[in-house]
Motif scaffolding. Structure first.
Motif, PDB file in Angstrom:
ATOM      1  N   ARG A  22       0.090  -3.063 -12.066  1.00  0.00           N
ATOM      2  CA  ARG A  22       1.423  -3.117 -11.466  1.00  0.00           C
ATOM      3  C   ARG A  22       1.334  -3.160  -9.944  1.00  0.00           C
ATOM      4  NH1 ARG A  22       4.159   1.487 -13.180  1.00  0.00           N
ATOM      5  NH2 ARG A  22       4.807   0.449 -15.064  1.00  0.00           N
ATOM      6  N   GLU A  23       0.460  -2.356  -9.376  1.00  0.00           N
ATOM      7  CA  GLU A  23       0.300  -2.325  -7.918  1.00  0.00           C
ATOM      8  C   GLU A  23      -0.183  -3.681  -7.395  1.00  0.00           C
ATOM      9  OE1 GLU A  23      -2.767  -0.108  -5.051  1.00  0.00           O
ATOM     10  OE2 GLU A  23      -1.439   1.248  -6.140  1.00  0.00           O
ATOM     11  N   THR A  78      -2.782   0.239 -16.274  1.00  0.00           N
ATOM     12  CA  THR A  78      -1.469  -0.351 -16.007  1.00  0.00           C
ATOM     13  C   THR A  78      -0.978  -0.058 -14.596  1.00  0.00           C
ATOM     14  OG1 THR A  78      -0.417   1.553 -17.082  1.00  0.00           O
ATOM     15  CG2 THR A  78      -0.678  -0.453 -18.406  1.00  0.00           C
ATOM     16  N   GLU A  89       2.738  -6.172  -7.598  1.00  0.00           N
ATOM     17  CA  GLU A  89       3.738  -5.897  -6.564  1.00  0.00           C
ATOM     18  C   GLU A  89       3.228  -6.262  -5.172  1.00  0.00           C
ATOM     19  OE1 GLU A  89       4.720  -1.795  -7.249  1.00  0.00           O
ATOM     20  OE2 GLU A  89       6.012  -2.280  -8.970  1.00  0.00           O
ATOM     21  N   ASP A 100       3.080   4.834 -16.443  1.00  0.00           N
ATOM     22  CA  ASP A 100       1.948   5.004 -15.525  1.00  0.00           C
ATOM     23  C   ASP A 100       0.932   6.004 -16.061  1.00  0.00           C
ATOM     24  OD1 ASP A 100       2.640   3.176 -13.592  1.00  0.00           O
ATOM     25  OD2 ASP A 100       3.851   4.608 -12.490  1.00  0.00           O
ATOM     26  N   TRP A 148       6.047  -0.415 -18.255  1.00  0.00           N
ATOM     27  CA  TRP A 148       4.814   0.296 -18.558  1.00  0.00           C
ATOM     28  C   TRP A 148       4.880   1.718 -18.058  1.00  0.00           C
ATOM     29  CZ3 TRP A 148       1.136  -3.766 -16.011  1.00  0.00           C
ATOM     30  CH2 TRP A 148       1.103  -4.923 -16.798  1.00  0.00           C
ATOM     31  N   ALA A 202       5.898  -5.463 -17.166  1.00  0.00           N
ATOM     32  CA  ALA A 202       5.213  -4.505 -16.287  1.00  0.00           C
ATOM     33  C   ALA A 202       6.118  -3.375 -15.824  1.00  0.00           C
ATOM     34  CB  ALA A 202       4.614  -5.222 -15.080  1.00  0.00           C
ATOM     35  N   SER A 203       7.388  -3.660 -15.595  1.00  0.00           N
ATOM     36  CA  SER A 203       8.288  -2.607 -15.124  1.00  0.00           C
ATOM     37  C   SER A 203       8.536  -1.538 -16.183  1.00  0.00           C
ATOM     38  CB  SER A 203       9.617  -3.212 -14.680  1.00  0.00           C
ATOM     39  OG  SER A 203      10.267  -3.820 -15.779  1.00  0.00           O
TER      40      SER A 203
END
Length: 94
Positions: free
Chosen positions: A62-63, A58, A66, A15, A13, A10-11
């Motif tokens: 991710r949000e 994505t 997190e 945005d 990807w 994920a880090s």
């Protein structure tokens, strides 16, 4: 690639205009792909003869990951628990 494996990256990807699509039935072991640019619709896409359903953009995924990790429950969650939380979000809240 399985959804749980995709979430590990994920880090990395972008945005920008990228969407996750997952083969039915959604689970951590379901096949998943990133589609860039994202289609203008949430209709399923077919790649290599396999149907993938719209999952999440994505940046949204991710949000959610997190935000969940910052909670007491999510801070100690396993990869599988984080993946299941994201699936529930995609099914119920997206």
């Amino acid at each position: 690639m399985r959804l749980i494996e995709l979430l590990r990256s994920a880090s990395e990807w972008s945005d920008e205009d990228t969407t996750i699509y997952v083969a039915p039935e959604w689970s951590g072991n379901a096949e998943a792909i990133l589609v860039t640019p994202a289609p203008d619709t949430t209709e399923p896409v077919v790649r290599d003869g396999r149907r993938y359903d719209y999952f999440l953009e994505t940046f949204v995924a991710r949000e959610v990951i997190e935000d969940y990790a910052s909670t007491a429950e999510g801070a100690h969650a396993t990869e599988e628990e984080r993946c299941n939380r994201l699936i529930r979000y995609a099914q119920d809240d997206a």
